[in-house]
Design a protein around this motif. Structure first.
Motif, PDB file in Angstrom:
ATOM      1  N   ASN A 160      -7.224   6.162 -27.479  1.00  0.00           N
ATOM      2  CA  ASN A 160      -6.028   6.692 -26.831  1.00  0.00           C
ATOM      3  C   ASN A 160      -4.739   6.141 -27.426  1.00  0.00           C
ATOM      4  O   ASN A 160      -3.651   6.648 -27.138  1.00  0.00           O
ATOM      5  N   VAL A 161      -4.847   5.090 -28.254  1.00  0.00           N
ATOM      6  CA  VAL A 161      -3.640   4.495 -28.847  1.00  0.00           C
ATOM      7  C   VAL A 161      -3.669   4.479 -30.369  1.00  0.00           C
ATOM      8  O   VAL A 161      -2.609   4.478 -31.010  1.00  0.00           O
ATOM      9  N   ASN A 162      -4.843   4.454 -30.971  1.00  0.00           N
ATOM     10  CA  ASN A 162      -4.946   4.376 -32.427  1.00  0.00           C
ATOM     11  C   ASN A 162      -5.205   5.744 -33.049  1.00  0.00           C
ATOM     12  O   ASN A 162      -5.905   6.586 -32.475  1.00  0.00           O
ATOM     13  N   LEU A 163      -4.655   5.963 -34.221  1.00  0.00           N
ATOM     14  CA  LEU A 163      -4.899   7.179 -34.992  1.00  0.00           C
ATOM     15  C   LEU A 163      -6.047   6.907 -35.954  1.00  0.00           C
ATOM     16  O   LEU A 163      -6.018   5.925 -36.709  1.00  0.00           O
ATOM     17  N   LEU A 164      -7.076   7.759 -35.936  1.00  0.00           N
ATOM     18  CA  LEU A 164      -8.243   7.590 -36.792  1.00  0.00           C
ATOM     19  C   LEU A 164      -8.148   8.516 -38.007  1.00  0.00           C
ATOM     20  O   LEU A 164      -7.394   9.491 -38.006  1.00  0.00           O
ATOM     21  N   ILE A 165      -8.941   8.208 -39.026  1.00  0.00           N
ATOM     22  CA  ILE A 165      -8.995   9.074 -40.203  1.00  0.00           C
ATOM     23  C   ILE A 165      -9.365  10.482 -39.793  1.00  0.00           C
ATOM     24  O   ILE A 165      -8.804  11.475 -40.292  1.00  0.00           O
ATOM     25  N   GLY A 166     -10.294  10.613 -38.852  1.00  0.00           N
ATOM     26  CA  GLY A 166     -10.711  11.930 -38.372  1.00  0.00           C
ATOM     27  C   GLY A 166      -9.614  12.716 -37.686  1.00  0.00           C
ATOM     28  O   GLY A 166      -9.711  13.936 -37.552  1.00  0.00           O
ATOM     29  N   ASP A 167      -8.554  12.043 -37.242  1.00  0.00           N
ATOM     30  CA  ASP A 167      -7.427  12.730 -36.603  1.00  0.00           C
ATOM     31  C   ASP A 167      -6.478  13.368 -37.614  1.00  0.00           C
ATOM     32  O   ASP A 167      -5.685  14.256 -37.261  1.00  0.00           O
ATOM     33  N   ILE A 168      -6.539  12.896 -38.863  1.00  0.00           N
ATOM     34  CA  ILE A 168      -5.572  13.380 -39.861  1.00  0.00           C
ATOM     35  C   ILE A 168      -6.237  14.045 -41.063  1.00  0.00           C
ATOM     36  O   ILE A 168      -5.547  14.597 -41.912  1.00  0.00           O
ATOM     37  N   ARG A 187      -0.943   6.656 -31.775  1.00  0.00           N
ATOM     38  CA  ARG A 187      -1.129   7.678 -30.738  1.00  0.00           C
ATOM     39  C   ARG A 187      -0.551   7.245 -29.386  1.00  0.00           C
ATOM     40  O   ARG A 187      -0.617   8.003 -28.414  1.00  0.00           O
ATOM     41  N   ALA A 188      -0.020   6.039 -29.315  1.00  0.00           N
ATOM     42  CA  ALA A 188       0.486   5.532 -28.036  1.00  0.00           C
ATOM     43  C   ALA A 188       1.671   6.363 -27.554  1.00  0.00           C
ATOM     44  O   ALA A 188       2.505   6.819 -28.343  1.00  0.00           O
ATOM     45  N   LYS A 189       1.746   6.542 -26.236  1.00  0.00           N
ATOM     46  CA  LYS A 189       2.837   7.288 -25.616  1.00  0.00           C
ATOM     47  C   LYS A 189       3.574   6.391 -24.629  1.00  0.00           C
ATOM     48  O   LYS A 189       3.122   5.293 -24.296  1.00  0.00           O
ATOM     49  N   SER A 190       4.702   6.870 -24.155  1.00  0.00           N
ATOM     50  CA  SER A 190       5.511   6.063 -23.234  1.00  0.00           C
ATOM     51  C   SER A 190       4.798   5.798 -21.922  1.00  0.00           C
ATOM     52  O   SER A 190       5.097   4.819 -21.233  1.00  0.00           O
ATOM     53  N   ASP A 191       3.856   6.685 -21.561  1.00  0.00           N
ATOM     54  CA  ASP A 191       3.129   6.498 -20.306  1.00  0.00           C
ATOM     55  C   ASP A 191       1.694   6.024 -20.525  1.00  0.00           C
ATOM     56  O   ASP A 191       0.839   6.172 -19.657  1.00  0.00           O
ATOM     57  N   THR A 192       1.415   5.445 -21.693  1.00  0.00           N
ATOM     58  CA  THR A 192       0.076   4.911 -21.966  1.00  0.00           C
ATOM     59  C   THR A 192      -0.289   3.863 -20.921  1.00  0.00           C
ATOM     60  O   THR A 192       0.533   3.026 -20.545  1.00  0.00           O
ATOM     61  N   LYS A 194      -1.849   0.626 -18.906  1.00  0.00           N
ATOM     62  CA  LYS A 194      -1.934  -0.793 -19.259  1.00  0.00           C
ATOM     63  C   LYS A 194      -3.289  -1.125 -19.862  1.00  0.00           C
ATOM     64  O   LYS A 194      -3.398  -1.976 -20.754  1.00  0.00           O
ATOM     65  N   GLU A 195      -4.336  -0.471 -19.390  1.00  0.00           N
ATOM     66  CA  GLU A 195      -5.676  -0.729 -19.915  1.00  0.00           C
ATOM     67  C   GLU A 195      -5.762  -0.365 -21.398  1.00  0.00           C
ATOM     68  O   GLU A 195      -6.324  -1.118 -22.201  1.00  0.00           O
ATOM     69  N   ASP A 196      -5.192   0.793 -21.756  1.00  0.00           N
ATOM     70  CA  ASP A 196      -5.221   1.215 -23.159  1.00  0.00           C
ATOM     71  C   ASP A 196      -4.320   0.339 -24.025  1.00  0.00           C
ATOM     72  O   ASP A 196      -4.649   0.037 -25.176  1.00  0.00           O
ATOM     73  N   VAL A 197      -3.173  -0.074 -23.469  1.00  0.00           N
ATOM     74  CA  VAL A 197      -2.290  -0.976 -24.218  1.00  0.00           C
ATOM     75  C   VAL A 197      -2.988  -2.305 -24.485  1.00  0.00           C
ATOM     76  O   VAL A 197      -2.926  -2.839 -25.601  1.00  0.00           O
ATOM     77  N   ALA A 198      -3.671  -2.830 -23.472  1.00  0.00           N
ATOM     78  CA  ALA A 198      -4.402  -4.097 -23.640  1.00  0.00           C
ATOM     79  C   ALA A 198      -5.477  -3.958 -24.708  1.00  0.00           C
ATOM     80  O   ALA A 198      -5.640  -4.833 -25.571  1.00  0.00           O
ATOM     81  N   ALA A 199      -6.212  -2.835 -24.668  1.00  0.00           N
ATOM     82  CA  ALA A 199      -7.246  -2.592 -25.678  1.00  0.00           C
ATOM     83  C   ALA A 199      -6.618  -2.502 -27.061  1.00  0.00           C
ATOM     84  O   ALA A 199      -7.159  -3.028 -28.050  1.00  0.00           O
ATOM     85  N   GLY A 200      -5.440  -1.861 -27.147  1.00  0.00           N
ATOM     86  CA  GLY A 200      -4.764  -1.723 -28.430  1.00  0.00           C
ATOM     87  C   GLY A 200      -4.281  -3.039 -28.990  1.00  0.00           C
ATOM     88  O   GLY A 200      -4.388  -3.291 -30.195  1.00  0.00           O
ATOM     89  N   ILE A 201      -3.748  -3.907 -28.124  1.00  0.00           N
ATOM     90  CA  ILE A 201      -3.250  -5.211 -28.589  1.00  0.00           C
ATOM     91  C   ILE A 201      -4.391  -6.069 -29.114  1.00  0.00           C
ATOM     92  O   ILE A 201      -4.313  -6.637 -30.205  1.00  0.00           O
ATOM     93  N   ILE A 202      -5.465  -6.169 -28.331  1.00  0.00           N
ATOM     94  CA  ILE A 202      -6.611  -6.975 -28.780  1.00  0.00           C
ATOM     95  C   ILE A 202      -7.207  -6.379 -30.052  1.00  0.00           C
ATOM     96  O   ILE A 202      -7.523  -7.098 -31.006  1.00  0.00           O
TER      97      ILE A 202
END
Length: 278
Positions: A160-168, A187-192, A194-202
């Motif tokens: 939900n936050v990262n862009l994959l090779i398959g996306d492009i 892929r992150a949005k302004s309303d992403t 907190k769970e997805d943001v935490a996953a993205g940071i780690i």
């Protein structure tokens, strides 16, 4: 021969292990407001918990960024200091039983040490680590508690936050499978959530460390990477590093006492005179 105590002194957290008959026993960690308090608290607790008399301790070996704050012998026991990079390598080599590896110490930042037998060299580092994870989480999530961040991340989804090779791309690129990350947080949005943001940071911190370790090993012929430090305790490690193994044709190893490898290495350094740091 008495017990050799290895102590990895951080700014607020100290890790301690005893070496009895060449084998580490009962490692513990203590957190306090400053390195001196943390060190003496850890030492006293270790002796008490393991029913060890002070007279049984032959030598104390200190390492870590907080070791410089300790000027005298600890509790009157003969005390020496060990270079942190040597301690990292010795502890990782002992715990992993791998003689040729890049040792990746994931602390506040991350350092890379090449270990090849008794020859060890600091090959670099990056300013990405636990401090990055906590700082970004403090800004984005309102907390720097690692356990809380990890729990949030377990409920999130990196896709939900990262862009994959398959996306492009309609097909895999040379050496890059469709599920490989093309751009972190793209892929992150302004309303992403907190769970997805935490996953993205780690995910960002661990992926960056993994990729940087592969670059650090370029031209060395080394395919084994030994991960040590507090971040190895994150459950996300088991999701992040296996895909990197496939992508780069390397092996990431997390030893049993990965959190305590530096303290273990400090203790081992007492009887190791032929180790060289380039």
């Amino acid at each position: 021969m008495g017990i050799i105590i290895g102590i990895d002194v951080g700014i607020s957290t100290t890790k301690i292990v005893g070496l009895r008959d060449g084998k580490p026993t009962a490692p513990i960690r203590i957190t306090a407001a400053d390195p001196v308090t943390s060190l003496y608290g850890a030492f006293g607790k270790y002796l008490y918990d393991n029913n060890i008399a002070l007279s049984e301790v032959e030598h104390v070996m200190l390492t870590g960024v907080g070791a410089g704050y300790v000027k005298n012998d600890v509790y009157g026991v003969a005390t020496s200091r060990c270079d942190e990079f040597i301690a990292d390598a010795l502890g990782a080599r002992y715990e992993s039983n791998i003689d040729h590896a890049i040792v990746i110490s994931m602390g506040t930042g991350t350092s890379f040490v090449m270990c090849k037998g008794n020859e060890m060299s600091h090959v670099g580092g990056i300013g990405i680590g636990g401090g990055t994870l906590q700082g970004l989480s403090r800004i984005c999530l309102g907390t720097s508690d690692i356990n809380q961040i990890s729990e949030l991340a377990l409920q999130g989804n990196l896709k939900n936050v990262n862009l994959l090779i398959g996306d492009i791309s309609a097909q895999p690129l040379p050496g890059l499978p469709m599920e490989a990350t093309a751009s972190i947080f793209a892929r992150a949005k302004s309303d992403t959530s907190k769970e997805d943001v935490a996953a993205g940071i780690i995910g960002m911190v661990l992926q960056t460390i993994g990729s940087a370790s592969v670059l650090a090993a370029q031209g060395t012929g080394c395919r084994d990477m030994v991960l040590i430090g507090n971040l190895t305790l994150l459950p996300q490690c088991k999701d992040i590093f296996p895909p990197l193994e496939k992508l780069y044709n390397v092996r990431f190893h997390i030893p049993k006492y990965s959190e305590f490898c530096t303290a273990i290495g400090a203790a081992l350094a007492y009887n190791t005179s032929n180790v060289k740091l380039k």
